[in-house]
Design a protein around this motif. Sequence first.
Motif, short mmCIF file in Angstrom:
data_model
loop_
_atom_site.label_atom_id
_atom_site.label_comp_id
_atom_site.label_asym_id
_atom_site.label_seq_id
_atom_site.Cartn_x
_atom_site.Cartn_y
_atom_site.Cartn_z
N ILE A 49 -10.88 59.33 -22.47
CA ILE A 49 -10.95 58.06 -21.74
C ILE A 49 -10.41 56.93 -22.62
N ALA A 50 -10.83 56.92 -23.90
CA ALA A 50 -10.40 55.85 -24.81
C ALA A 50 -8.87 55.80 -24.90
N HIS A 51 -8.24 56.97 -25.00
CA HIS A 51 -6.79 56.97 -25.15
C HIS A 51 -6.08 56.55 -23.88
N CYS A 52 -6.69 56.85 -22.71
CA CYS A 52 -6.08 56.42 -21.45
C CYS A 52 -6.09 54.90 -21.31
N VAL A 53 -6.98 54.24 -22.07
CA VAL A 53 -7.06 52.78 -22.00
C VAL A 53 -5.71 52.15 -22.33
N LEU A 54 -4.95 52.77 -23.22
CA LEU A 54 -3.65 52.20 -23.59
C LEU A 54 -2.73 52.09 -22.38
N GLY A 55 -2.83 53.04 -21.46
CA GLY A 55 -2.03 52.97 -20.24
C GLY A 55 -2.30 51.68 -19.48
N GLY A 56 -3.59 51.32 -19.36
CA GLY A 56 -3.97 50.10 -18.65
C GLY A 56 -3.51 48.85 -19.38
N ILE A 57 -3.63 48.88 -20.72
CA ILE A 57 -3.19 47.72 -21.51
C ILE A 57 -1.68 47.53 -21.34
N GLY A 58 -0.95 48.65 -21.42
CA GLY A 58 0.51 48.58 -21.24
C GLY A 58 0.87 48.04 -19.87
N ALA A 59 0.19 48.52 -18.84
CA ALA A 59 0.49 48.06 -17.48
C ALA A 59 0.20 46.58 -17.34
N ALA A 60 -0.92 46.12 -17.91
CA ALA A 60 -1.27 44.70 -17.80
C ALA A 60 -0.26 43.83 -18.54
N LEU A 61 0.12 44.25 -19.73
CA LEU A 61 1.11 43.47 -20.50
C LEU A 61 2.43 43.40 -19.75
N TYR A 62 2.80 44.53 -19.16
CA TYR A 62 4.07 44.58 -18.43
C TYR A 62 4.01 43.64 -17.21
N CYS A 63 2.89 43.67 -16.48
CA CYS A 63 2.74 42.79 -15.32
C CYS A 63 2.80 41.33 -15.74
N GLN A 64 2.17 41.02 -16.87
CA GLN A 64 2.15 39.65 -17.36
C GLN A 64 3.56 39.16 -17.69
N GLN A 73 -4.61 39.84 -17.72
CA GLN A 73 -4.92 39.99 -19.14
C GLN A 73 -4.95 41.47 -19.55
N PRO A 74 -4.55 41.77 -20.78
CA PRO A 74 -4.62 43.17 -21.24
C PRO A 74 -6.02 43.76 -21.11
N MET A 75 -7.06 42.94 -21.31
CA MET A 75 -8.41 43.50 -21.26
C MET A 75 -8.79 43.93 -19.84
N TYR A 76 -8.26 43.22 -18.83
CA TYR A 76 -8.52 43.65 -17.45
C TYR A 76 -7.86 45.01 -17.20
N THR A 122 8.22 46.04 -21.94
CA THR A 122 7.71 44.68 -21.73
C THR A 122 8.60 43.70 -22.49
N PRO A 123 9.10 42.66 -21.79
CA PRO A 123 9.95 41.68 -22.49
C PRO A 123 9.17 41.00 -23.62
N GLY A 124 9.88 40.64 -24.67
CA GLY A 124 9.22 40.05 -25.83
C GLY A 124 8.69 41.18 -26.70
N TYR A 125 8.11 40.81 -27.86
CA TYR A 125 7.66 41.86 -28.76
C TYR A 125 6.15 41.99 -28.71
N VAL A 126 5.69 43.20 -28.40
CA VAL A 126 4.26 43.49 -28.48
C VAL A 126 4.10 44.66 -29.44
N ASP A 127 3.21 44.52 -30.40
CA ASP A 127 3.01 45.61 -31.35
C ASP A 127 1.88 46.51 -30.85
N PRO A 128 2.19 47.73 -30.41
CA PRO A 128 1.11 48.61 -29.91
C PRO A 128 0.08 48.92 -30.98
N MET A 129 0.46 48.76 -32.26
CA MET A 129 -0.49 49.03 -33.35
C MET A 129 -1.75 48.19 -33.22
N ASN A 130 -1.59 46.95 -32.68
CA ASN A 130 -2.76 46.08 -32.51
C ASN A 130 -3.83 46.73 -31.65
#
Lengths: 283, 257
Positions: A49-64, A73-76, A122-130
């Motif tokens: 479940i924890a690892h699947c969270v990245l999918g949601g964060i990526g989707a939210a960042l992309y939508c933003q 927001q990424p947290m949503y 996602t346009p702009g730079y997002v560091d997935p490491m964060n």
Amino acid sequence: MSELFDALGDPDFPLMRHALFAGVLASVAFGVMGTYVVTRRISYLAAAIAHCVLGGIGAALYCQAALGLAWCQPMYGAVAAALIAALIIGLVSLYARQREDTVIGALWVIGMAGGLLLIAKTPGYVDPMNYLFGNILLISRHDLWLAAGLDVLVVGLVLLLHNKFLAVCFDEQFTELRGVRVKCHYLLLLCLTALTVVLLVRVVGIVMVIALLTLPAAVAGHFSQTLRQMMVLAVLFCVVFVTAGLGISYPYDLPTGPVIVVLAGAVYLAVAVGCRLLRPHRT
Amino acid sequence: MSPEGPVIDLQGVSFAYDQAPVLEDVNLSVARRESICIVGPNGGGKTTLLKLILGLLNPQSGRVEVFGQTPRRARLRVGYMPQFYRHDPQFPITVTDIVLMGRLGRPGLAGWFGWYDRADRRAARDALAEVGMDSFAGRPFSELSGGQRQRVLIARALCCQPDLLLLDEPTAYVDTLIEARLVEILKELNHRMTIVMVSHDLGFVSEMVQRVVCVNRRVLVHPAEAISSEAIREVYDGEVQMVRHDDVLSQRGSRDE
């Protein structure tokens, strides 16, 4: 440690205060849900479940960024992905007749890879490491409210339904025979675990969050005779690990997440070995 | 249902997990306050039969009724004791907390949330006293011996205040002394409730049950007195060593490997 207290007291430097609040708030949910995860032996599901969270964060960042949905927001995204993942993984573990671990492993990597692909586009730079390893610089006041809200939800539901959760974890079949809807309660437990996981993504990151879910509870398990005791002790251990991790990482300029996890892991191993040596007759 | 109706009634029941049939054309009727024992080789379908009676499995054909209802509806009147090795021995839980689980499923809001009240706690204490485990109420389950755990699980089944008691291998980890005590306890309970148990322990069986149900894909019912080496050999499909402990009472078949 004194640098930490100076930093905590500095009114112009809310960062450490936010990190500490976030850690302490999350510890409550982590100790409680971690106890269920450890005793029900579902840490593998929680990790997926924890690892699947990245999918949601990526989707939210992309939508933003790409679709201009500022509220997204990424947290949503993280919360939504965690809940969806919990339900799918929970249903797979309930109904898959064989090779459950293979299916869950596949969901685990698809969620993660999907997130990385969306972040890459996602346009702009997002560091997935964060997100993978946590970054306390990203914790906002808004995140703290989110954490407090989720805490209230998790602890409230557990207080209401503890006896049923205990029965579901100890003996699913008997509990079902008493007319309790075991599958619903199991899925609810997984959803609460999912929400809990999201709480600490900012602090320790997706990859290491599972350590803080299981290790404090595992340490607490060595000193507890009931689930309630184990929960209280697990919360305390979690607070200690997070606080000490922040205290050690700050003056030495180390990444906070790994320091917390190494600390928790070292204490766990020491306790496990110590208990084994002191009580060799207990299996 | 009329009070004379059977507690358990299986008519023409067949069950298969995939293709291979586990049970075929089973007819079985258990009357009120009867005590029966289900015996048979491993893989012969004993547990499947129990699960059909509990409504955990549905038959492919035939009909299962408990107290004249579907097994699912009759569940709350049934007290079930599973084999204890299914439980995590390290699980942090006290004896009382386990026995209280028998009180789940009560009607009302408190029942829905699974909150226990004073009557529930009293029922748990009484159930523990009934199996002679009341002095262990606050002890962790993990510190008990096999026989003690077995008795705690029987107490949990009793705490359901059932009309039908289902016991899966009640003597599996119990020594002879406790076993004799268990016979006394079950005989006493049999005045109030119907008892169905699965056991390999034929000595135990012949002392306390009225009928023996031999399960090996098909089901044969014998009166308990007639448990002879021929009947056992028939159901276990082959060599069975009989150890005769004394001429009058007990005959004991070996456990199948």
